[in-house]
Design an enzyme around this catalytic site. Structure first.
Site, mmCIF file in Angstrom:
data_model
loop_
_atom_site.group_PDB
_atom_site.id
_atom_site.type_symbol
_atom_site.label_atom_id
_atom_site.label_comp_id
_atom_site.label_asym_id
_atom_site.label_seq_id
_atom_site.Cartn_x
_atom_site.Cartn_y
_atom_site.Cartn_z
ATOM 1 N N ALA A 191 -26.173 -35.870 8.376
ATOM 2 C CA ALA A 191 -25.950 -35.500 6.981
ATOM 3 C C ALA A 191 -26.172 -34.000 6.839
ATOM 4 C CB ALA A 191 -26.917 -36.265 6.079
ATOM 5 N N LYS A 192 -26.087 -33.538 5.610
ATOM 6 C CA LYS A 192 -26.174 -32.091 5.359
ATOM 7 C C LYS A 192 -27.454 -31.464 5.912
ATOM 8 C CE LYS A 192 -23.041 -31.007 1.665
ATOM 9 N NZ LYS A 192 -22.902 -32.025 0.615
ATOM 10 N N ARG A 193 -28.555 -32.248 5.846
ATOM 11 C CA ARG A 193 -29.830 -31.664 6.290
ATOM 12 C C ARG A 193 -29.799 -31.248 7.768
ATOM 13 N NH1 ARG A 193 -30.917 -36.872 4.877
ATOM 14 N NH2 ARG A 193 -30.756 -38.332 6.579
ATOM 15 N N HIS A 194 -28.800 -31.750 8.510
ATOM 16 C CA HIS A 194 -28.716 -31.374 9.928
ATOM 17 C C HIS A 194 -27.821 -30.161 10.153
ATOM 18 C CE1 HIS A 194 -29.677 -35.801 10.070
ATOM 19 N NE2 HIS A 194 -30.701 -35.253 10.687
ATOM 20 N N GLY A 195 -27.551 -29.448 9.075
ATOM 21 C CA GLY A 195 -26.652 -28.301 9.195
ATOM 22 C C GLY A 195 -25.230 -28.764 8.983
#
Ligand code: GLU
Length: 313
Positions: free
Chosen positions: A245-249
């Site tokens: 998801a977004k939190r992984h870049g």
């Protein structure tokens, strides 16, 4: 003829995790001579992003994946879903529900389903005779909920082997038509897969517990003989073990593409995630002779910094 579908949700751009599922779906289809339908699952109104459908198709083509039919969109088919929900209501297989999400969460003392959603405690089951009565009593529009029958549902997954669920206990009665009149995912997918002749479903195992619910719908609609075969693949996760998801870049295909990364480099990484050492560059077509479902790792795939470096250098 056997038929499968690529079914992107236009709620965001394709990332490496979706891409890997689509690649496997496409490889299985082309290896086995299944027809491929492209279906845009655009029912989640507030989350649908303008242009994300075209972007998803462009990303798929860029990866080297093609399809034989479609795109077919779900949003214009709302009347079909609605009439199916009405059939289930009339048959007593579904019922009007006026509970708000908050009420469901508060009332649910039962264990929670794996995705964190509360198991519906059955508040409205058998409570109203009709939609009109429900809406009159509650003063708000009713949703339609499927009454999960008691008992276990078993199926043999093409990747995971035998699976068994007790939907009534583990998952609860589930919404098939939302109060805003739009179809819920479970219903739309079953109506479409059945009508479009889909025989093979390949998807991420975040949807594994949707399968018993969908099987129950097939049966309740008298289509138990048209159940597809299912293949559920482990998800791609970040180094923290959580779904990509977004939190992984930024892991969107478009992000790498804009930085000049080639499709063949991306496919080489996806191939590695399928247990194939394809070197630094490979095309989807070249994998046709090499892909074997049995060699796909059984654990979630971890997208690491080394993977990111592999793509960029
Ligand atoms: N549209 C769904 C997704 O993008 C796939 C649904 C399915 O394969 O049944 O997750």
């Amino acid at each position: 003829m056997r038929i499968t579908r690529l079914a992107p949700s236009p709620t965001g751009a394709l990332h490496l995790g979706n891409a890997r599922t689509f690649l496997v779906n496409w490889l299985l289809a082309r290896q086995n001579g299944w027809g491929i339908l492209l279906r845009v699952e655009d029912l989640d109104g507030p989350r649908v992003k303008a242009g994300a459908d075209r972007q998803a198709m462009e990303d798929l083509r860029w990866l080297g994946l093609d399809w034989d039919r479609g795109p077919v969109y779900q949003s214009p088919r709302v009347a079909v879903y609605r009439s199916t929900a009405e059939r289930l209501l009339t048959a007593g297989a579904a019922y009007p529900c006026v509970c708000t999400r908050r009420e469901v969460e508060l009332a649910a003392s039962a264990p929670h389903a794996e995705d964190g959603a509360a198991v519906y405690p059955g508040t409205c089951r058998g409570r109203f005779k009709s939609m009109r009565e429900a809406e009159g009593a509650a003063g708000r529009v009713a949703a339609v909920r499927f009454a999960a029958p008691e008992g276990e549902v078993e199926f043999s997954d093409g990747f995971r082997g035998g699976c068994r669920f007790d939907p009534a206990k583990e998952l609860g009665d589930f919404v098939i038509l939302k109060a805003d009149g739009t179809a819920a995912y479970q219903l739309a997918v079953v109506v479409d897969d059945a009508e479009m002749g889909v025989s093979d479903v390949v998807r991420g195992d975040d949807l594994l517990d949707s399968t018993p619910r969908q099987m129950l719908l097939y049966r309740a609609l008298g289509m138990g003989d048209r159940l597809p075969k299912y293949v559920h693949l482990p998800l791609v996760v970040g180094t923290d073990g959580r779904r990509l998801a977004k939190r992984h870049g930024d892991t969107r295909l478009s992000y790498y593409r804009q930085r000049g990364v080639t499709a063949e480099r991306v496919v080489a990484l996806l191939a590695r995630w399928c247990g194939i050492d394809a070197g630094r560059e490979v095309s989807a077509n070249e994998l046709l002779g090499r892909f074997e479902l049995g060699r796909v790792p059984r654990e979630p795939i971890v997208f690491s910094e080394a993977d990111d470096r592999f793509l960029r250098d």
